[in-house]
Design an enzyme around this catalytic site. Structure first.
Site, PDB file in Angstrom:
ATOM      1  N   GLU B 106       0.881  -1.179   0.000  1.00  0.00           N
ATOM      2  CA  GLU B 106       0.000   0.000   0.000  1.00  0.00           C
ATOM      3  C   GLU B 106       0.916   1.227   0.000  1.00  0.00           C
ATOM      4  O   GLU B 106       1.805   1.340   0.837  1.00  0.00           O
ATOM      5  CB  GLU B 106      -0.903  -0.045   1.239  1.00  0.00           C
ATOM      6  CG  GLU B 106      -1.581   1.250   1.636  1.00  0.00           C
ATOM      7  CD  GLU B 106      -2.548   1.796   0.586  1.00  0.00           C
ATOM      8  OE1 GLU B 106      -3.485   1.088   0.209  1.00  0.00           O
ATOM      9  OE2 GLU B 106      -2.327   2.943   0.137  1.00  0.00           O
ATOM     10  N   ASP B 137       5.460   1.945  -3.288  1.00  0.00           N
ATOM     11  CA  ASP B 137       4.754   2.086  -4.551  1.00  0.00           C
ATOM     12  C   ASP B 137       4.602   0.693  -5.178  1.00  0.00           C
ATOM     13  O   ASP B 137       5.600   0.031  -5.472  1.00  0.00           O
ATOM     14  CB  ASP B 137       5.581   3.001  -5.462  1.00  0.00           C
ATOM     15  CG  ASP B 137       4.892   3.237  -6.794  1.00  0.00           C
ATOM     16  OD1 ASP B 137       3.869   2.574  -7.077  1.00  0.00           O
ATOM     17  OD2 ASP B 137       5.385   4.082  -7.563  1.00  0.00           O
ATOM     18  N   ASP B 155      -6.324  -3.854  -5.816  1.00  0.00           N
ATOM     19  CA  ASP B 155      -7.467  -3.258  -5.123  1.00  0.00           C
ATOM     20  C   ASP B 155      -7.145  -1.782  -4.976  1.00  0.00           C
ATOM     21  O   ASP B 155      -6.759  -1.309  -3.914  1.00  0.00           O
ATOM     22  CB  ASP B 155      -7.601  -3.968  -3.764  1.00  0.00           C
ATOM     23  CG  ASP B 155      -8.731  -3.415  -2.915  1.00  0.00           C
ATOM     24  OD1 ASP B 155      -9.378  -2.434  -3.318  1.00  0.00           O
ATOM     25  OD2 ASP B 155      -8.946  -3.965  -1.818  1.00  0.00           O
TER      26      ASP B 155
END
Lengths: 284, 284
Positions: B106, B137, B155
């Protein structure tokens, strides 16, 4: 200046559409009828402050209320349509040369008049010679019929106001009698997501189940209806919408559609667990 | 006093939620993060003014992004999750004892911190010993991996701001390399209904198709996302989500779900004609 149409999808949830112009606003004997024009959805019809159809997505509703039963039994010849004043259901039914007769019963002539004037996209099939248009109470009309129709489509408003009678046990029992032994009943079945709609859905399902041996529910994406998650009820005396689906026969008709196809026909009867649970509660 | 959260689903379309209280508002290095409390949806997280999850319907998104690939290949052992800062995807993955390792990348630690504080419903699985959490990243992380994962779940937020790189050809080609020969890539695929979202959907589909031999799209009802009609992309090196679906194996796991079941797994890959047409345009 900005003009916004706003609808309450639930007590604390609002859906708003920027409007170019209000084209029409009429209070009939039964309800308030408005037509607006907008950039995103084109023209749209509201009844008592709820979106009924928009030019952008009416094809979804009409494809799924008509082609699902028609593909299940390609021999449907006599159809009764209750409600459906915008004309979209008649338009889709008129594409089947196999249909011999369409009786349409709409309680409010003003809806048809308004749609003929402002919503030609849907109100283009009323002059079809197979269509018999009755401006009467559908509840009373269906009481006078017995063993007559292959298909009844209940294309009603929500179960508040004039649409209320079309969600009662009395009405469903009369539909059962008005259908012949091949009879199929399809109705707009509200939505599972917001509690008020879910209540109406469960009530309708419970009542239809009292009369019909086959009683299923299928789902569809209609972005301008509350939650976008809408249901139709498929009830019948003998046809099962999946095992009796005649894919080849329907595909051979070469009817061009923007939403419906025989794969989504089958897929739309697969429901999320939470919806199945709500329906099971209603069946208790 | 009334407090309303409003999101533009399209230029001329607004969706508003009555809010009890704003619980948190943070500007991180990457984006603005807010959490609100509401009667209808419970708590909900927005990023840069777009709803990411609500307590009422996050189960739909997380069920469908996780269980579809897991039911297709029950032997998935190593998973990479990119984005997913709210924790819901990790929570669902953690229910499979067969999974050995979950790497989660994340970019924005603040999202995870905020969710841990305010959204325990989703942010409850970060301490699972199988989960390795990287605040990096995702684009760079995946570049360093080769032939390593059975499943990558993207996601992400929408392809504006920090999520943008996760919709590029460069990223998808690196995902392909990071996957082993059984590899499956699932990504949130935007929506077909409003034109800006449909553009993003087509672009993602076109780019994924460049690299993966199997490339399908499935749909889901998420009422709090624009139009409520949301899509996921399923791309893989050899597994087909329908013909390889192992229904019995998945049902034997007895995982209780509120949305997913193996029927809706199959049904969700049946798409409306207009969506199929948009995807076919992208494939040209």
């Amino acid at each position: 200046m900005e003009l916004w149409y706003t609808e309450e999808h639930a007590k604390d949830v609002r859906f708003s559409i920027k409007v170019d112009k209000q084209l029409c606003s009429v209070q009939s004997d039964f309800q308030r009828i408005d037509v607006f024009d907008s950039k995103e959805f084109g023209r749209f019809l509201t009844i008592d402050g709820l979106v009924m159809i928009t030019e952008k997505d009416e094809f979804i509703y009409h494809d799924m209320i008509v082609h699902v039963p028609m593909a299940t039994n390609p021999n449907i010849k006599k159809v009764l349509v209750i409600g459906a004043g915008d004309g979209g259901t008649i338009r889709e039914l008129s594409r089947y040369s196999t249909i011999e007769k369409i009786d349409m019963v709409e309680i409010d002539k003003v809806v048809v008049d308004v749609c003929k004037e402002y919503l030609q996209q849907t109100a283009c099939g009323f002059d079809n010679e197979k269509v018999n248009l009755y401006f009467e109470d559908g509840l009373k009309f269906v009481k006078t019929k017995e063993n007559e129709y292959d298909l009844i489509i209940v294309d009603s408003t929500d179960p508040i106001g004039p649409g209320e009678g079309l969600f009662t046990s009395d009405f469903y029992s009369n539909c059962y009698r008005a259908l012949n032994e091949n009879g199929i009943l399809v109705n707009q079945h509200e939505s599972p997501y917001y509690s008020e709609y879910a209540k109406a859905m469960k009530r309708a399902h419970k009542r239809i189940e009292e009369f019909f041996p086959i009683c299923k529910v299928y789902q569809v994406h209609i972005p301008t209806y509350a939650s976008g998650h809408w249901l139709f009820g498929f009830a019948s005396k003998k046809f099962d919408p999946i095992s009796d689906l005649n894919e080849e026969a329907w595909n051979n008709l070469k009817i061009k559609t923007k939403y419906y196809n025989t794969d989504i026909h089958k897929g739309s009867f697969a429901l999320p667990n939470y919806v199945k649970d709500l329906l099971a509660e209603a069946e208790k």
